[in-house]
Design a protein around this motif. Sequence first.
Motif, PDB file in Angstrom:
ATOM      1  N   ASP A  40       0.828  -1.204   0.000  1.00 53.98           N
ATOM      2  CA  ASP A  40       0.000   0.000   0.000  1.00 53.98           C
ATOM      3  C   ASP A  40       0.863   1.254   0.000  1.00 53.98           C
ATOM      4  O   ASP A  40       0.418   2.321  -0.413  1.00 53.98           O
ATOM      5  CB  ASP A  40      -0.910   0.004   1.227  1.00 53.98           C
ATOM      6  N   TYR A  41       2.118   1.114   0.503  1.00 57.17           N
ATOM      7  CA  TYR A  41       3.079   2.210   0.502  1.00 57.17           C
ATOM      8  C   TYR A  41       4.472   1.616   0.309  1.00 57.17           C
ATOM      9  O   TYR A  41       4.748   0.506   0.760  1.00 57.17           O
ATOM     10  CB  TYR A  41       3.075   2.977   1.830  1.00 57.17           C
ATOM     11  N   ILE A  42       5.341   2.377  -0.333  1.00 56.78           N
ATOM     12  CA  ILE A  42       6.743   1.996  -0.451  1.00 56.78           C
ATOM     13  C   ILE A  42       7.606   3.206  -0.098  1.00 56.78           C
ATOM     14  O   ILE A  42       7.312   4.332  -0.519  1.00 56.78           O
ATOM     15  CB  ILE A  42       7.086   1.512  -1.879  1.00 56.78           C
ATOM     16  N   ILE A  43       8.660   2.960   0.688  1.00 61.25           N
ATOM     17  CA  ILE A  43       9.613   4.020   1.014  1.00 61.25           C
ATOM     18  C   ILE A  43      10.988   3.615   0.500  1.00 61.25           C
ATOM     19  O   ILE A  43      11.449   2.497   0.757  1.00 61.25           O
ATOM     20  CB  ILE A  43       9.673   4.291   2.533  1.00 61.25           C
ATOM     21  N   LEU A  44      11.637   4.522  -0.216  1.00 58.05           N
ATOM     22  CA  LEU A  44      12.986   4.295  -0.737  1.00 58.05           C
ATOM     23  C   LEU A  44      13.914   5.359  -0.161  1.00 58.05           C
ATOM     24  O   LEU A  44      13.686   6.545  -0.343  1.00 58.05           O
ATOM     25  CB  LEU A  44      12.975   4.360  -2.268  1.00 58.05           C
ATOM     26  N   PHE A  45      14.944   4.904   0.538  1.00 62.47           N
ATOM     27  CA  PHE A  45      15.916   5.815   1.155  1.00 62.47           C
ATOM     28  C   PHE A  45      17.309   5.247   0.871  1.00 62.47           C
ATOM     29  O   PHE A  45      17.823   4.421   1.619  1.00 62.47           O
ATOM     30  CB  PHE A  45      15.649   5.895   2.662  1.00 62.47           C
ATOM     31  N   ILE A  46      17.912   5.666  -0.224  1.00 58.46           N
ATOM     32  CA  ILE A  46      19.177   5.087  -0.674  1.00 58.46           C
ATOM     33  C   ILE A  46      20.035   6.178  -1.315  1.00 58.46           C
ATOM     34  O   ILE A  46      19.497   7.153  -1.846  1.00 58.46           O
ATOM     35  CB  ILE A  46      18.927   3.931  -1.686  1.00 58.46           C
TER      36      ILE A  46
END
Length: 239
Positions: A108-114
């Motif tokens: 339902d949600y995706i978080i990308l921290f890269i």
Amino acid sequence: MKKTIIYAAALIVVALIGAGFYSGYQENTNAKEADHSPKTMVTLGDSLTYGVGDKSGEGYVDNLEKLIQKEKDANVKVENYGIPGQESDGVVKQVKLTNIQKDIRNADYIILFIGTNDLIQSNGGDLKGINEEQIKEGAVKYEKNVQEILKSIRQENKDVPVLFLGLYNSYPDSAEHEDIIIEWNENSQKMVDDYERIKFISTNDLFKEKSKEYFSDSLHPNEKGYDLITKKIIDEYDF
């Protein structure tokens, strides 16, 4: 006889009204239950997503899960795929794994921290001295990987909201470091703008001063530092 008919009709009307109220009640109840059905959040990244530096072991991801449940009254389950030391090419490989693809499809949600490790490694393993040419080469590779990651996510799930967290400057007293972080973030913002339902969230404004109050070491936030990231996400996106 007429009284009996009238009485019977009245009972039928009452019964129908009661059934209507009950049906409406059931619909409201079902709607509330639907609102509280579990929602899945997939998080991708490096040690910052994993939570390194937070002695509680939670980091911004677990904090976010709890805060969403508390402030938004939502039931959220997090699948955290953050790996300490990971660079963007590692996430490229991750999003092609069968189990992670399945989670992305159902997310339902995706978080990308890269990107932090991409920057550090492109400069030779640390950021003490700046090699502009190497960092520019690293930026090109990083941006190519980010495009591949976003493309893979959209192939699996066309509609899922993706929150793209920008990098922060771990040397806030250095104008040279600040310029590099700003450039990488601006380029990331441009990439994100090409996609629908992908939102760039800045973190660089959270750490304008290096302080033990918010950092556990030269790079990783402590519990208070991760809290700042968590609250920024909540403020920027309405879950």
